[in-house]
Design a protein around this motif. Structure first.
Motif, PDB file in Angstrom:
ATOM      1  N   LEU A   1      20.010  14.869  -2.631  1.00 24.98           N
ATOM      2  CA  LEU A   1      20.344  15.881  -3.612  1.00 24.98           C
ATOM      3  C   LEU A   1      20.169  17.272  -3.009  1.00 24.98           C
ATOM      4  O   LEU A   1      19.458  17.446  -2.017  1.00 24.98           O
ATOM      5  N   SER A   2      20.777  18.253  -3.631  1.00 24.20           N
ATOM      6  CA  SER A   2      20.647  19.621  -3.133  1.00 24.20           C
ATOM      7  C   SER A   2      19.213  20.123  -3.243  1.00 24.20           C
ATOM      8  O   SER A   2      18.817  21.054  -2.557  1.00 24.20           O
ATOM      9  N   SER A   3      18.412  19.482  -4.113  1.00 24.79           N
ATOM     10  CA  SER A   3      17.003  19.850  -4.252  1.00 24.79           C
ATOM     11  C   SER A   3      16.159  19.360  -3.081  1.00 24.79           C
ATOM     12  O   SER A   3      14.998  19.738  -2.942  1.00 24.79           O
ATOM     13  N   GLY A   4      16.758  18.507  -2.221  1.00 22.85           N
ATOM     14  CA  GLY A   4      16.026  17.957  -1.087  1.00 22.85           C
ATOM     15  C   GLY A   4      15.521  16.541  -1.321  1.00 22.85           C
ATOM     16  O   GLY A   4      15.113  15.861  -0.379  1.00 22.85           O
ATOM     17  N   HIS A   5      15.529  16.092  -2.574  1.00 24.40           N
ATOM     18  CA  HIS A   5      15.112  14.730  -2.875  1.00 24.40           C
ATOM     19  C   HIS A   5      16.112  13.731  -2.302  1.00 24.40           C
ATOM     20  O   HIS A   5      17.317  13.969  -2.328  1.00 24.40           O
ATOM     21  N   ARG A   6      15.587  12.614  -1.809  1.00 27.99           N
ATOM     22  CA  ARG A   6      16.425  11.521  -1.340  1.00 27.99           C
ATOM     23  C   ARG A   6      16.198  10.311  -2.233  1.00 27.99           C
ATOM     24  O   ARG A   6      15.063   9.928  -2.502  1.00 27.99           O
ATOM     25  N   ILE A   7      17.284   9.712  -2.681  1.00 27.61           N
ATOM     26  CA  ILE A   7      17.221   8.529  -3.531  1.00 27.61           C
ATOM     27  C   ILE A   7      17.930   7.404  -2.800  1.00 27.61           C
ATOM     28  O   ILE A   7      19.058   7.576  -2.336  1.00 27.61           O
ATOM     29  N   MET A   8      17.248   6.259  -2.674  1.00 26.88           N
ATOM     30  CA  MET A   8      17.781   5.158  -1.886  1.00 26.88           C
ATOM     31  C   MET A   8      17.971   3.917  -2.738  1.00 26.88           C
ATOM     32  O   MET A   8      17.213   3.671  -3.679  1.00 26.88           O
ATOM     33  N   GLY A   9      18.983   3.146  -2.397  1.00 30.51           N
ATOM     34  CA  GLY A   9      19.244   1.888  -3.084  1.00 30.51           C
ATOM     35  C   GLY A   9      19.543   0.796  -2.080  1.00 30.51           C
ATOM     36  O   GLY A   9      20.332   0.987  -1.148  1.00 30.51           O
ATOM     37  N   ASN A  10      18.888  -0.357  -2.228  1.00 31.57           N
ATOM     38  CA  ASN A  10      19.134  -1.488  -1.346  1.00 31.57           C
ATOM     39  C   ASN A  10      20.484  -2.123  -1.667  1.00 31.57           C
ATOM     40  O   ASN A  10      20.847  -2.270  -2.836  1.00 31.57           O
ATOM     41  N   ARG A  11      21.206  -2.519  -0.638  1.00 28.17           N
ATOM     42  CA  ARG A  11      22.491  -3.178  -0.870  1.00 28.17           C
ATOM     43  C   ARG A  11      22.326  -4.637  -1.288  1.00 28.17           C
ATOM     44  O   ARG A  11      23.231  -5.208  -1.882  1.00 28.17           O
ATOM     45  N   ASP A  12      21.207  -5.241  -0.917  1.00 25.92           N
ATOM     46  CA  ASP A  12      20.954  -6.605  -1.377  1.00 25.92           C
ATOM     47  C   ASP A  12      20.136  -6.542  -2.661  1.00 25.92           C
ATOM     48  O   ASP A  12      19.686  -5.477  -3.078  1.00 25.92           O
ATOM     49  N   GLY A  13      19.951  -7.668  -3.303  1.00 27.48           N
ATOM     50  CA  GLY A  13      19.238  -7.682  -4.575  1.00 27.48           C
ATOM     51  C   GLY A  13      20.199  -7.828  -5.735  1.00 27.48           C
ATOM     52  O   GLY A  13      21.363  -7.393  -5.667  1.00 27.48           O
ATOM     53  N   CYS A  14      19.729  -8.424  -6.799  1.00 20.74           N
ATOM     54  CA  CYS A  14      20.610  -8.746  -7.922  1.00 20.74           C
ATOM     55  C   CYS A  14      21.130  -7.505  -8.647  1.00 20.74           C
ATOM     56  O   CYS A  14      22.252  -7.517  -9.167  1.00 20.74           O
ATOM     57  N   MET A  15      20.345  -6.430  -8.687  1.00 21.90           N
ATOM     58  CA  MET A  15      20.833  -5.225  -9.352  1.00 21.90           C
ATOM     59  C   MET A  15      22.031  -4.641  -8.627  1.00 21.90           C
ATOM     60  O   MET A  15      23.054  -4.320  -9.236  1.00 21.90           O
ATOM     61  N   SER A  16      21.930  -4.507  -7.294  1.00 18.33           N
ATOM     62  CA  SER A  16      23.034  -3.934  -6.538  1.00 18.33           C
ATOM     63  C   SER A  16      24.221  -4.892  -6.491  1.00 18.33           C
ATOM     64  O   SER A  16      25.383  -4.457  -6.542  1.00 18.33           O
ATOM     65  N   GLN A  17      23.950  -6.199  -6.418  1.00 18.49           N
ATOM     66  CA  GLN A  17      25.043  -7.166  -6.405  1.00 18.49           C
ATOM     67  C   GLN A  17      25.796  -7.151  -7.732  1.00 18.49           C
ATOM     68  O   GLN A  17      27.026  -7.294  -7.765  1.00 18.49           O
ATOM     69  N   ALA A  18      25.056  -6.981  -8.824  1.00 16.90           N
ATOM     70  CA  ALA A  18      25.707  -6.887 -10.136  1.00 16.90           C
ATOM     71  C   ALA A  18      26.605  -5.661 -10.204  1.00 16.90           C
ATOM     72  O   ALA A  18      27.737  -5.722 -10.716  1.00 16.90           O
ATOM     73  N   GLN A  19      26.155  -4.548  -9.672  1.00 12.84           N
ATOM     74  CA  GLN A  19      26.972  -3.339  -9.685  1.00 12.84           C
ATOM     75  C   GLN A  19      28.151  -3.456  -8.740  1.00 12.84           C
ATOM     76  O   GLN A  19      29.227  -2.918  -9.015  1.00 12.84           O
ATOM     77  N   GLN A  20      27.963  -4.162  -7.624  1.00 10.34           N
ATOM     78  CA  GLN A  20      29.081  -4.407  -6.724  1.00 10.34           C
ATOM     79  C   GLN A  20      30.180  -5.194  -7.435  1.00 10.34           C
ATOM     80  O   GLN A  20      31.368  -4.846  -7.364  1.00 10.34           O
ATOM     81  N   GLU A  21      29.800  -6.244  -8.152  1.00 12.81           N
ATOM     82  CA  GLU A  21      30.791  -7.064  -8.843  1.00 12.81           C
ATOM     83  C   GLU A  21      31.427  -6.316 -10.010  1.00 12.81           C
ATOM     84  O   GLU A  21      32.627  -6.428 -10.258  1.00 12.81           O
ATOM     85  N   LEU A  22      30.626  -5.534 -10.711  1.00  9.99           N
ATOM     86  CA  LEU A  22      31.139  -4.844 -11.894  1.00  9.99           C
ATOM     87  C   LEU A  22      32.026  -3.659 -11.532  1.00  9.99           C
ATOM     88  O   LEU A  22      33.096  -3.459 -12.131  1.00  9.99           O
ATOM     89  N   TYR A  23      31.598  -2.863 -10.550  1.00 14.06           N
ATOM     90  CA  TYR A  23      32.311  -1.622 -10.236  1.00 14.06           C
ATOM     91  C   TYR A  23      33.193  -1.712  -8.987  1.00 14.06           C
ATOM     92  O   TYR A  23      33.970  -0.804  -8.716  1.00 14.06           O
ATOM     93  N   GLY A  24      33.035  -2.807  -8.230  1.00 11.62           N
ATOM     94  CA  GLY A  24      33.913  -3.036  -7.094  1.00 11.62           C
ATOM     95  C   GLY A  24      33.470  -2.427  -5.786  1.00 11.62           C
ATOM     96  O   GLY A  24      33.986  -2.788  -4.721  1.00 11.62           O
TER      97      GLY A  24
END
Length: 315
Positions: free
Chosen positions: A155-178
């Motif tokens: 973010l422009s504030s300097g904060h970094r936000i990370m998300g793992n590509r594996d895991g059911c949450m990210s896999q669900a978003q991969q399937e839902l949003y493509g």
């Protein structure tokens, strides 16, 4: 009034900067998310949420874990979000309601409600029954381990936000949003528009002038503090030496004084004017991410309907 140990500290950060909101699973409810102004917007969000939860549940079962989909929140066109209780009100720039401060002091900062929601969550209860090793496996199955890579949003504030590509949450978003990477980046950016504006608000000369006037007012009232956050920090230090009754009395006195000085100096109104200004600017800067997020949401709606339909047929 909730005992000091279960609250206050959670509110200090909120009086310094707006919250940074992770994109994964947020479904448009972060501080800076686009406002859902129509019943159709809210209906779309509910549909996407249900589909994502169903995908997560299916994925977790594949890992050998039970997972309860989150119940849909009760909303209506007239009331787009659940009405908070009196003590749940938020004052990100300082308390501006003297009557409220007289009754609730600094407020409970939702600590009681967060704890109630946590213990009422069937998934939390389920995880608490698992042995330590299985609990760790559950968390990795749900949130990922990073073995397939990590998506990072700065973010422009300097904060970094990370998300793992594996895991059911990210896999669900991969399937839902493509495209998980694109969705995570756009959703995280949109959900953090407010947090990106926060440092600019606090550094703006108009806010600094109002804050200086507020601080002078507090000093004249016998409670010197450089900011509402500093006032709470001082209260926490003093309260440790007081009885419960004296502590509550001091809290109410400080909160009322804060609110009176906010009223006299226009601290909160100045912050809100700047918030509106910088929010508009941030939306202009992040127009590409806003448009990408909206486009991906619209594209995901037919998939969400199919996911829920298939789930119903297989039950």
């Amino acid at each position: 009034m909730i005992p000091l140990g279960r609250r206050i500290a959670a509110g200090l950060a909120a009086l310094a900067l707006p919250l940074v909101v992770a994109g994964c699973g947020s479904m448009g409810e972060g501080e800076g998310a686009q406002r859902e102004t129509t019943a159709s917007d809210r209906s779309d969000t509910a549909l996407l949420r249900r589909a994502q939860e169903q995908l997560i549940a299916d994925c977790m079962r594949g890992h050998g874990f039970w997972y309860a989909t989150a119940p849909e929140r009760t909303r209506s066109a007239a009331s787009p979000s659940p009405r908070p209780s009196a003590e749940q009100r938020r004052f990100p720039y300082g308390i501006d309601d003297i009557a409220w401060a007289r009754t609730h002091g600094f407020g409970d900062n939702n600590a009681r409600d967060h704890e109630a929601l946590r213990t009422a969550n069937p998934n939390v209860r389920y995880v608490s029954t698992l042995p330590s090793q299985r609990r760790q496996q559950y968390q990795q199955a749900l949130g990922g381990s990073g073995r397939d890579g990590i998506v990072t949003v700065e973010l422009s504030s300097g904060h970094r936000i990370m998300g793992n590509r594996d895991g059911c949450m990210s896999q669900a978003q991969q399937e839902l949003y493509g495209d998980f990477d694109t969705w995570f980046k756009a959703d995280t950016m949109v959900n953090n528009l407010a947090s990106e504006s926060g440092p600019r608000i606090l550094a703006d000369p108009a806010y600094r002038k109002a804050l200086s006037a507020w601080s002078a007012c507090m000093t004249r009232a016998g409670h010197p503090a450089g900011s509402p956050g500093a006032l709470r920090e001082g209260f926490v230090a003093r309260a440790k030496r007081l009885s419960d009754a004296d502590r509550d009395a001091l809290e109410r006195d400080l909160a009322v004084t804060e609110a009176r000085c906010v009223d006299r100096t226009g601290l909160v109104s100045a912050a809100r004017r700047l918030e509106k200004h910088y929010a508009h600017e941030q939306r202009r800067i992040r127009r590409e991410e806003i448009d990408t997020r909206q486009r991906m949401r619209q594209s995901a709606l037919p998939r969400a309907e199919r996911i829920l339909s298939d789930s119903t047929q297989t039950k």
